[in-house]
Write an enzyme that holds these catalytic residues in place. Structure first.
Site, short mmCIF file in Angstrom:
data_model
loop_
_atom_site.label_atom_id
_atom_site.label_comp_id
_atom_site.label_asym_id
_atom_site.label_seq_id
_atom_site.Cartn_x
_atom_site.Cartn_y
_atom_site.Cartn_z
N VAL A 117 0.80 -1.11 -0.10
CA VAL A 117 0.00 -0.08 -0.07
C VAL A 117 1.03 1.17 -0.03
CG1 VAL A 117 -1.62 1.47 1.42
CG2 VAL A 117 -1.92 -1.00 1.11
N SER A 135 2.14 1.83 -3.50
CA SER A 135 1.10 2.39 -4.54
C SER A 135 0.87 3.91 -4.17
CB SER A 135 0.03 1.54 -4.39
OG SER A 135 -0.73 1.65 -3.13
N GLU A 136 0.63 4.16 -2.72
CA GLU A 136 0.45 5.56 -2.30
C GLU A 136 1.52 6.51 -2.55
OE1 GLU A 136 -2.70 6.71 -1.22
OE2 GLU A 136 -3.25 4.70 -1.55
N ILE A 137 2.56 6.04 -2.57
CA ILE A 137 3.85 6.96 -3.20
C ILE A 137 3.68 7.17 -4.66
CG2 ILE A 137 6.29 7.28 -3.50
CD1 ILE A 137 5.51 7.59 -0.57
#
Length: 278
Positions: free
Chosen positions: A39, A42-44
Site C-alpha cells: 500500500v 502504491s500511495e507514493i
DNA sequence: ATCCTGCCGC
DNA sequence: GCGGCTGGAT
C-alpha cells in the site's frame, strides 16, 4: 448556500457515494492487498499521478522489490530504472530511503500510525493517513485532490476554504468502520463522476508548462544517466547547449538532492556524472 | 492548457 | 505560504 452538515444530509451523502461505488468501482491491483508495504508503494506512486498510469509500474515494482528488505538493499540505479516514466524521480529515491529507515528504526515493518509514517521521507499529511486507511481500514480522513474537490462541490464551500476546515468536514463525513471502502468510493466518484473539468474547481497545485522547462531538461539528463555508467560533463554541455539555464544549474540540483554524484574523472579528463552509489 | 490519490525546502 | 519537482493524457 452551504448545505448544512446535519446527520440527515451526511447519511444521504454517504448513501449517494456508496451507491455510485457499487455500480462504478474501479479495479486496481493495490486494492487487492492489505500488505502495508504494498500500500505504501502504491500511495507514493499515486502522488500527483493518474491511477491508470501507475498499474504497470506498481506490478513491476512489487515483482522486483517485494518487501522493505529487498528495496533497502537495492542500488539507486535499479530503483530509478523501475521508476522511469512515472515522473518526480525523487519520489522513487525517497521510497527507497523509507525502506532503509524502516529497516533501521522499525525492524523492517512499515509503521501503522500516521504520526510515525509522517516522519518518513516522501510521506506527508495525505499519505501518512492514506496508508493506514487502505492497509488497516483505520478511521481517519485522508484528503487528496479528489476528496477536496468533492467536499467543496457537494457542500458549496469556497475554493479557498482552509485545509483544516476541509479536513474537519472530511472527518464528519467519514463512514466509520468502512474507512477503506469509503475512501475508495470517494476517489472513484471524484475521478469518474465529479472531475475537475466538470466542476470547474481548480487544483491546489499549480504547475508551469513542462516542454522546454527546467524539469524537462532535468528529466532527460537523469534518464541518460540511468542508462549509462557515467557521462562526462563536457560532452553533456555540448549536447544540452540549448538549455536556457545552463547545464550546471540542472546538475547542481540533482547533486543537491542526492540523485547524482559529480567527481573528477581519471587522469584529469574532466568532471564525470553518475547515478549516486553508496 | 490543465490535471493527476503531494511533498519538500525555503 | 510559495515555488520546484516529472511525464503522460485530455
Amino acid at each position: 448556500m452551504t448545505l448544512s452538515l446535519n446527520s440527515r444530509n451526511i447519511e444521504r451523502f454517504r448513501q449517494q457515494i456508496f451507491d455510485f461505488y457499487q455500480l462504478n468501482r474501479r479495479s486496481f491491483p493495490w486494492r487487492e492487498t492489505t500488505d502495508r508495504y504494498a500500500v505504501m508503494v502504491s500511495e507514493i506512486m499515486l502522488q500527483q499521478t493518474q491511477a491508470d498510469r501507475v498499474v504497470g509500474k506498481f506490478l513491476a515494482w512489487m515483482d522486483t522489490f517485494p518487501d522493505t528488505e529487498t528495496l533497502a538493499s537495492a542500488t539507486l540505479r535499479e530503483v530509478l530504472i523501475l521508476w522511469s516514466g512515472l515522473g518526480y524521480n525523487s519520489r522513487g529515491q525517497r521510497l527507497q530511503n523509507c525502506a532503509k529507515v524502516i529497516m533501521e528504526r522499525f525492524d523492517g515493518v512499515v509503521p501503522a500510525r500516521p504520526e510515525q509514517l509522517i516522519t518518513l521521507p516522501g510521506i506527508g499529511e495525505y499519505t501518512c493517513r492514506s496508508i493506514p486507511v487502505f492497509a488497516d481500514n483505520l478511521d481517519v480522513a485522508a484528503v487528496d485532490t479528489n476528496i477536496r474537490r468533492i467536499i467543496i462541490h457537494e457542500f458549496s464551500l469556497s475554493e479557498d476554504t482552509p485545509k483544516r476546515e476541509i479536513q474537519s468536514v472530511a472527518e464528519l463525513l467519514l463512514a466509520k468502520g468502512r474507512s477503506r471502502e469509503w475512501h475508495n468510493a470517494l476517489m472513484d466518484y471524484g475521478s469518474i463522476n465529479l472531475t475537475s473539468r466538470r466542476t470547474g474547481i481548480r487544483s491546489l497545485t499549480k504547475q508551469s508548462k513542462f516542454q522546454g522547462s527546467k524539469r524537462w531538461y532535468r528529466g532527460r539528463l537523469l534518464k541518460e544517466l540511468v542508462a549509462s555508467e557515467s557521462l562526462f560533463v563536457e560532452e553533456l554541455e555540448e549536447k544540452y547547449g540549448d538549455c536556457p539555464w545552463g547545464l550546471q544549474g540542472i546538475i547542481d540540483g540533482l547533486v543537491r538532492e542526492g540523485l547524482v554524484d559529480e567527481d573528477e574523472g581519471l587522469n584529469g579528463q574532466g568532471r564525470v556524472l553518475r547515478i549516486r552509489e553508496e
